[in-house]
Design a protein around this motif. Sequence first.
Motif, PDB file in Angstrom:
ATOM      1  N   ARG A  30       5.619  -2.270   4.589  1.00 44.57           N
ATOM      2  CA  ARG A  30       5.382  -3.716   4.593  1.00 44.57           C
ATOM      3  C   ARG A  30       4.710  -4.170   3.303  1.00 44.57           C
TER       4      ARG A  30
ATOM      5  N   LYS B  85      -9.108  -6.424  -4.083  1.00 42.30           N
ATOM      6  CA  LYS B  85      -8.914  -5.066  -4.620  1.00 42.30           C
ATOM      7  C   LYS B  85      -8.101  -5.096  -5.904  1.00 42.30           C
TER       8      LYS B  85
ATOM      9  N   VAL C 160      -6.227 -15.654   8.206  1.00 46.60           N
ATOM     10  CA  VAL C 160      -6.707 -14.848   9.342  1.00 46.60           C
ATOM     11  C   VAL C 160      -6.706 -13.368   8.956  1.00 46.60           C
ATOM     12  N   GLY C 161      -7.191 -12.527   9.862  1.00 49.95           N
ATOM     13  CA  GLY C 161      -7.228 -11.088   9.627  1.00 49.95           C
ATOM     14  C   GLY C 161      -5.857 -10.546   9.263  1.00 49.95           C
ATOM     15  N   GLY C 162      -5.834  -9.675   8.246  1.00 50.01           N
ATOM     16  CA  GLY C 162      -4.586  -9.052   7.840  1.00 50.01           C
ATOM     17  C   GLY C 162      -3.717  -9.911   6.941  1.00 50.01           C
ATOM     18  N   ALA C 163      -4.209 -11.092   6.559  1.00 55.53           N
ATOM     19  CA  ALA C 163      -3.410 -11.999   5.729  1.00 55.53           C
ATOM     20  C   ALA C 163      -3.237 -11.471   4.307  1.00 55.53           C
ATOM     21  N   GLY C 164      -4.216 -10.676   3.842  1.00 53.95           N
ATOM     22  CA  GLY C 164      -4.124 -10.117   2.499  1.00 53.95           C
ATOM     23  C   GLY C 164      -5.279 -10.485   1.582  1.00 53.95           C
ATOM     24  N   LYS C 165      -6.332 -11.083   2.136  1.00 58.92           N
ATOM     25  CA  LYS C 165      -7.447 -11.562   1.314  1.00 58.92           C
ATOM     26  C   LYS C 165      -8.158 -10.417   0.597  1.00 58.92           C
ATOM     27  N   SER C 166      -8.501  -9.363   1.343  1.00 55.30           N
ATOM     28  CA  SER C 166      -9.202  -8.232   0.712  1.00 55.30           C
ATOM     29  C   SER C 166      -8.300  -7.514  -0.280  1.00 55.30           C
ATOM     30  N   THR C 167      -7.012  -7.534  -0.021  1.00 56.63           N
ATOM     31  CA  THR C 167      -6.067  -6.903  -0.951  1.00 56.63           C
ATOM     32  C   THR C 167      -6.096  -7.631  -2.290  1.00 56.63           C
TER      33      THR C 167
ATOM     34  N   ALA D 287       1.964  -6.007   1.569  1.00 55.05           N
ATOM     35  CA  ALA D 287       0.656  -6.587   1.903  1.00 55.05           C
ATOM     36  C   ALA D 287       0.519  -7.949   1.230  1.00 55.05           C
TER      37      ALA D 287
ATOM     38  N   TYR E 109       0.854  -1.194   0.000  1.00 57.10           N
ATOM     39  CA  TYR E 109       0.000   0.000   0.000  1.00 57.10           C
ATOM     40  C   TYR E 109       0.885   1.237   0.000  1.00 57.10           C
TER      41      TYR E 109
ATOM     42  N   HIS F  73     -12.570 -17.519   6.215  1.00 57.18           N
ATOM     43  CA  HIS F  73     -11.897 -17.955   7.436  1.00 57.18           C
ATOM     44  C   HIS F  73     -12.315 -19.377   7.761  1.00 57.18           C
TER      45      HIS F  73
ATOM     46  N   THR G  48       3.364   2.718   2.880  1.00 54.55           N
ATOM     47  CA  THR G  48       3.691   1.720   3.908  1.00 54.55           C
ATOM     48  C   THR G  48       4.985   0.997   3.511  1.00 54.55           C
TER      49      THR G  48
HETATM   50  N1  LIG Z   1      -5.687   0.905   2.785  1.00 60.53           N
HETATM   51  C1  LIG Z   1      -4.617   0.342   3.394  1.00 60.53           C
HETATM   52  N2  LIG Z   1      -3.502   1.062   3.631  1.00 60.53           N
HETATM   53  C2  LIG Z   1      -2.436   0.506   4.223  1.00 60.53           C
HETATM   54  N3  LIG Z   1      -2.364  -0.783   4.620  1.00 60.53           N
HETATM   55  C3  LIG Z   1      -3.442  -1.553   4.403  1.00 60.53           C
HETATM   56  C4  LIG Z   1      -4.636  -1.035   3.796  1.00 60.53           C
HETATM   57  N4  LIG Z   1      -5.541  -2.027   3.727  1.00 60.53           N
HETATM   58  C5  LIG Z   1      -4.956  -3.115   4.268  1.00 60.53           C
HETATM   59  N5  LIG Z   1      -3.702  -2.843   4.672  1.00 60.53           N
HETATM   60  C6  LIG Z   1      -2.750  -3.803   5.260  1.00 60.53           C
HETATM   61  O1  LIG Z   1      -2.509  -4.841   4.327  1.00 60.53           O
HETATM   62  C7  LIG Z   1      -2.482  -6.107   4.969  1.00 60.53           C
HETATM   63  C8  LIG Z   1      -3.520  -7.040   4.369  1.00 60.53           C
HETATM   64  O2  LIG Z   1      -4.800  -6.530   4.671  1.00 60.53           O
HETATM   65  P1  LIG Z   1      -6.146  -7.160   4.087  1.00 60.53           P
HETATM   66  O3  LIG Z   1      -7.217  -6.185   4.328  1.00 60.53           O
HETATM   67  O4  LIG Z   1      -5.917  -7.606   2.689  1.00 60.53           O
HETATM   68  O5  LIG Z   1      -6.315  -8.441   5.036  1.00 60.53           O
HETATM   69  P2  LIG Z   1      -7.523  -9.494   5.106  1.00 60.53           P
HETATM   70  O6  LIG Z   1      -6.933 -10.838   4.930  1.00 60.53           O
HETATM   71  O7  LIG Z   1      -8.602  -9.088   4.188  1.00 60.53           O
HETATM   72  O8  LIG Z   1      -8.009  -9.348   6.624  1.00 60.53           O
HETATM   73  P3  LIG Z   1      -9.508  -9.480   7.264  1.00 60.53           P
HETATM   74  O9  LIG Z   1      -9.766 -10.931   7.413  1.00 60.53           O
HETATM   75  O10 LIG Z   1      -9.380  -8.785   8.578  1.00 60.53           O
HETATM   76  O11 LIG Z   1     -10.465  -8.801   6.349  1.00 60.53           O
HETATM   77  C9  LIG Z   1      -2.679  -5.836   6.454  1.00 60.53           C
HETATM   78  O12 LIG Z   1      -1.399  -5.790   7.055  1.00 60.53           O
HETATM   79  C10 LIG Z   1      -3.341  -4.483   6.483  1.00 60.53           C
HETATM   80  O13 LIG Z   1      -2.984  -3.776   7.656  1.00 60.53           O
END
Ligand SMILES: Nc1ncnc2c1ncn2[C@@H]1O[C@H](COP(=O)(O)OP(=O)(O)OP(=O)(O)O)[C@@H](O)[C@H]1O
Length: 250
Positions: A10, A41, A31-38, A12, A5, A190, A8
């Motif tokens: 790190r 996107k 799990v949360g933060g793994a990167g699924k929503s990324t 993603a 992102y 999940h 940042t």
């Molecule tokens: N808009 C953003 N800007 C900066 N970092 C982001 C942004 N969105 C997500 N991240 C980071 O990217 C990483 C992956 O996030 P993501 O939302 O893809 O996780 P996820 O697997 O969908 O989690 P969840 O199960 O909680 O929805 C995380 O470390 C998160 O903090």
Amino acid sequence: MSFRYPGTSRWALSGVSFHVGPGETLALVGVGGAGKSTVAKLQLRFDDPDQGTVRLDGIDLRNLFLSDVRDSVAVVLQETLVFHGTVRDNIAYGRPGATEAEIVAAARAADAHEFVQLLPEGYDTMVGQRGRTLSGGQRRRLAIARTMIRDAPVLLLGEPTTGLDAQSGLRIMDPPRRLMTGRTTIVISHNLLTVRDATRIVVLDRGRVVESGTHDDPLVRGGTYGWLHRLNAVTGPAQAGPSFPRTVPS
Ligand SMILES: Nc1ncnc2c1ncn2[C@@H]1O[C@H](COP(=O)(O)OP(=O)(O)OP(=O)(O)O)[C@@H](O)[C@H]1O
Ligand SMILES: [Mg+2]
């Protein structure tokens, strides 16, 4: 592909690679933060990867019209279930100019027709800001009806994790199954239940693929179930279905 992102340090997503064939269902688990929503996107091209490519039918998304990408990929995610308007508008949004028969057929296929008929004004009932007058399960069914009527070849499906009526916990997977038939589907999950439906599983952990393979692959199954056991420590027993309400870890 790898993606960071803006602003940042790190990654993603880091060196993530997978492929979903026509009509296949891939479960993207983590799990949360793994990167699924990324991943979702990038699939919709809200962002482009820093390294590597996201392709549709083998074509880099950057070489396709954005409108074609968005028309090809339908999304049912928690964040975007229902907007302010009538039930009819919410379903027909998937295909402007849809006929009454098409709207009702989509609602039936999504298991929404029954509860819609019981609403004060049926299909003309206004559903409030962010659909607050409906239960989580009902909102989800409307979103599924809308996606059904859109009839896009690729589907991004988030599992219901919140706002789900406990009563329909198990049944809730039926309409998505109908929606998934004949489509290329990525289920963001999940949950072991949705994993069981998948022809392919990719487990993400902190932006990396840690397990990948078919459900029948004993190695993958061992690894994934092992992984899901570790996950259970966080979210409660997966085999009991979507756990709701979830308890806050002490
Ligand atoms: N808009 C953003 N800007 C900066 N970092 C982001 C942004 N969105 C997500 N991240 C980071 O990217 C990483 C992956 O996030 P993501 O939302 O893809 O996780 P996820 O697997 O969908 O989690 P969840 O199960 O909680 O929805 C995380 O470390 C998160 O903090
Ligand atoms: Mg997410």
